[in-house]
Design a protein around this motif. Structure first.
Motif, PDB file in Angstrom:
ATOM      1  N   GLY A  80      44.902   1.268 -14.494  1.00  0.00           N
ATOM      2  CA  GLY A  80      45.314   2.259 -15.471  1.00  0.00           C
ATOM      3  C   GLY A  80      46.814   2.307 -15.610  1.00  0.00           C
ATOM      4  N   ARG A  81      47.308   3.488 -16.005  1.00  0.00           N
ATOM      5  CA  ARG A  81      48.735   3.651 -16.200  1.00  0.00           C
ATOM      6  C   ARG A  81      49.503   3.374 -14.910  1.00  0.00           C
ATOM      7  N   ARG A  82      50.669   2.753 -15.043  1.00  0.00           N
ATOM      8  CA  ARG A  82      51.458   2.371 -13.877  1.00  0.00           C
ATOM      9  C   ARG A  82      51.791   3.581 -12.991  1.00  0.00           C
ATOM     10  N   GLU A  83      52.204   4.699 -13.607  1.00  0.00           N
ATOM     11  CA  GLU A  83      52.611   5.856 -12.809  1.00  0.00           C
ATOM     12  C   GLU A  83      51.470   6.387 -11.957  1.00  0.00           C
ATOM     13  N   ILE A  84      50.231   6.186 -12.408  1.00  0.00           N
ATOM     14  CA  ILE A  84      49.078   6.618 -11.618  1.00  0.00           C
ATOM     15  C   ILE A  84      48.755   5.583 -10.553  1.00  0.00           C
ATOM     16  N   MET A  85      48.708   4.314 -10.944  1.00  0.00           N
ATOM     17  CA  MET A  85      48.336   3.255 -10.012  1.00  0.00           C
ATOM     18  C   MET A  85      49.346   3.089  -8.879  1.00  0.00           C
ATOM     19  N   GLU A  86      50.587   3.479  -9.111  1.00  0.00           N
ATOM     20  CA  GLU A  86      51.596   3.368  -8.048  1.00  0.00           C
ATOM     21  C   GLU A  86      51.398   4.403  -6.938  1.00  0.00           C
ATOM     22  N   MET A  87      50.387   5.251  -7.088  1.00  0.00           N
ATOM     23  CA  MET A  87      50.017   6.162  -6.015  1.00  0.00           C
ATOM     24  C   MET A  87      49.202   5.452  -4.940  1.00  0.00           C
ATOM     25  N   VAL A  88      48.693   4.245  -5.263  1.00  0.00           N
ATOM     26  CA  VAL A  88      47.841   3.509  -4.332  1.00  0.00           C
ATOM     27  C   VAL A  88      48.708   2.749  -3.321  1.00  0.00           C
TER      28      VAL A  88
ATOM     29  N   ALA B  19      44.160  -7.756 -21.543  1.00  0.00           N
ATOM     30  CA  ALA B  19      42.989  -7.508 -22.385  1.00  0.00           C
ATOM     31  C   ALA B  19      42.664  -6.034 -22.566  1.00  0.00           C
ATOM     32  N   VAL B  20      42.755  -5.254 -21.498  1.00  0.00           N
ATOM     33  CA  VAL B  20      42.255  -3.872 -21.518  1.00  0.00           C
ATOM     34  C   VAL B  20      43.397  -2.909 -21.820  1.00  0.00           C
ATOM     35  N   PRO B  21      43.329  -2.154 -22.920  1.00  0.00           N
ATOM     36  CA  PRO B  21      44.451  -1.313 -23.363  1.00  0.00           C
ATOM     37  C   PRO B  21      44.999  -0.351 -22.319  1.00  0.00           C
ATOM     38  N   SER B  22      44.147   0.240 -21.499  1.00  0.00           N
ATOM     39  CA  SER B  22      44.607   1.286 -20.565  1.00  0.00           C
ATOM     40  C   SER B  22      45.221   0.733 -19.288  1.00  0.00           C
ATOM     41  N   ILE B  23      45.030  -0.545 -19.006  1.00  0.00           N
ATOM     42  CA  ILE B  23      45.381  -1.069 -17.689  1.00  0.00           C
ATOM     43  C   ILE B  23      46.764  -1.723 -17.683  1.00  0.00           C
ATOM     44  N   GLU B  24      47.669  -1.090 -16.925  1.00  0.00           N
ATOM     45  CA  GLU B  24      49.005  -1.646 -16.695  1.00  0.00           C
ATOM     46  C   GLU B  24      49.124  -2.242 -15.290  1.00  0.00           C
ATOM     47  N   MET B  25      48.327  -1.724 -14.370  1.00  0.00           N
ATOM     48  CA  MET B  25      48.208  -2.279 -13.022  1.00  0.00           C
ATOM     49  C   MET B  25      46.729  -2.239 -12.653  1.00  0.00           C
ATOM     50  N   VAL B  26      46.298  -3.210 -11.829  1.00  0.00           N
ATOM     51  CA  VAL B  26      44.881  -3.286 -11.485  1.00  0.00           C
ATOM     52  C   VAL B  26      44.726  -3.581 -10.001  1.00  0.00           C
TER      53      VAL B  26
END
Length: 376
Positions: free
Chosen positions: A229-237, A53-60
């Motif tokens: 957000g973007r996968r490359e950012i969320m994969e920092m978690v 649904a949300v354009p910016s979210i590739e991982m949550v």
């Protein structure tokens, strides 16, 4: 549907309070357990719905509240950029974490507190502020803090200084400035998410941030929050990356169930058209009643989110909002309460309609408003 539910703080009850379908689904889920302390299938189901649904979210990542979501996304932005400073806007509220309690709106504004006691100066030293809708002020902050700003966080449509919409080019300019300066753009959609449109404010305005926070609606009124957000950012978690954030109760099966049922209802054809229609009628009716009875008043709405101020306006930021006659709002609020209509007890809170409100509810509310406004 009782008219006294006209406004739910934060807007989680977008399909109404104690919806039968949600309650039935919750009853079935409770038979299997109320908390597992580990991931469950329901998290994956709701996550896929949010991502689609949300354009910016590739991982949550699910958390327990909007405050937790904003805490996590701030840490993530600093981790990804290697920078510490953030820009927030005066009167915007991003939960009660220490770094955000600088010129916050919402309850802080209502109580007249510029900040909150108990917040160490060191935790807010990296928080920079600018007036909402003021691009020149943001440019100045980037120029004076070159290479130091990790992110801008903002409510794309403000709900914590009252309801304030962005000027036509404001969000686009913010998006450009973050890209030019190597900073991330964070949309705090704890209020706006799934309320301005199924894809949130970012879908409505056509501006895609790097990261997004969500809450309230995606739990159907149960305690929940999320950031993504973007996968490359969320994969920092963690566990994929080095940034630690966790919560035993995050992704609670009851909240996930309520969220799944709520989003199913919101995706139905005509949902946001209906919210737009009844909210437009409500706001225009209140504005007309105010002008008819001799009051300075202005306001507006987007879909199921609205607000009005007892001032001529226009209201573009928190300083403008503070020009509103707060004492008159208190008299209006109390009068409407006696009429059986519940608004938030603060001039600095947005209002929300729900799918459970009927056209008759709206008509009764407008009539009550005119009656109260004629007496104050």
């Amino acid at each position: 549907m009782s008219i006294s539910t006209m406004l739910a703080l934060g807007g989680p009850a977008i399909i109404g309070h104690a919806d039968d379908e949600v309650l039935e689904a919750l009853a079935e889920t409770m038979k299997k357990g109320t908390s597992f302390g580990s991931p469950c299938l329901l998290e994956s189901v709701l996550a896929e719905m949010v991502i689609s649904a949300v354009p910016s979210i590739e991982m949550v990542r699910f958390v327990n509240s909007g405050t937790e979501a904003c805490m996590g996304v701030l840490r993530l932005a600093r981790t990804f950029t290697g920078r510490e400073k953030i820009i927030k806007f005066e009167g915007c509220y991003h939960g009660h974490a220490d770094p955000f309690l600088v010129k916050a709106g919402s309850g802080v504004a209502t109580l007249g507190l510029p900040d909150s006691p108990g917040v160490p100066k060191a935790t807010t030293s990296g928080t920079l502020t600018a007036p909402y809708n003021d691009i020149a002020a943001v440019e100045s902050l980037f120029n004076s803090n070159e290479g130091e700003i990790a992110a801008i966080i903002l409510e794309p449509a403000v709900g914590n200084s009252g309801f304030i919409t962005p000027k036509p080019d404001f969000l686009e300019a913010i998006r450009r400035l973050t890209k030019e300066n190597g900073a991330l753009l964070i949309f705090d959609e704890v209020m706006a998410g799934f309320r301005l449109s199924y894809g949130g404010a970012q879908e409505y305005f056509g501006i895609t941030p790097d990261l997004t926070t969500l809450g309230k609606v995606i739990g159907g009124g149960l305690p929940v929050g999320a950031y993504g957000g973007r996968r490359e950012i969320m994969e920092m978690v963690a566990p994929a990356g080095p940034m630690y954030q966790a919560g035993t109760l995050s992704g609670n099966p009851l909240a996930m169930t309520a969220g799944i049922q709520t989003l199913k209802r919101l995706k139905a054809p005509g949902t946001y058209e209906y919210l737009d229609r009844i909210t437009r009628e409500l706001v225009q009716g209140i504005l007309n009643a105010g002008k008819k009875t001799g009051h300075a008043i202005c306001g507006g709405h987007i879909r199921g989110m609205f607000g009005f101020f007892f001032t001529e306006g226009p209201v573009h930021n928190f300083d403008d909002a503070k020009k509103s006659d707060a004492a008159k709002f208190v008299r209006f609020y109390q009068g409407m309460l006696r009429e059986g209509v519940y608004f938030a007890p603060s001039q600095f809170e947005a209002g929300f309609t729900s799918l459970a409100h009927s056209p008759e509810d709206i008509q009764k509310t407008v009539a009550a408003a005119e009656n109260v406004l004629s007496k104050i």
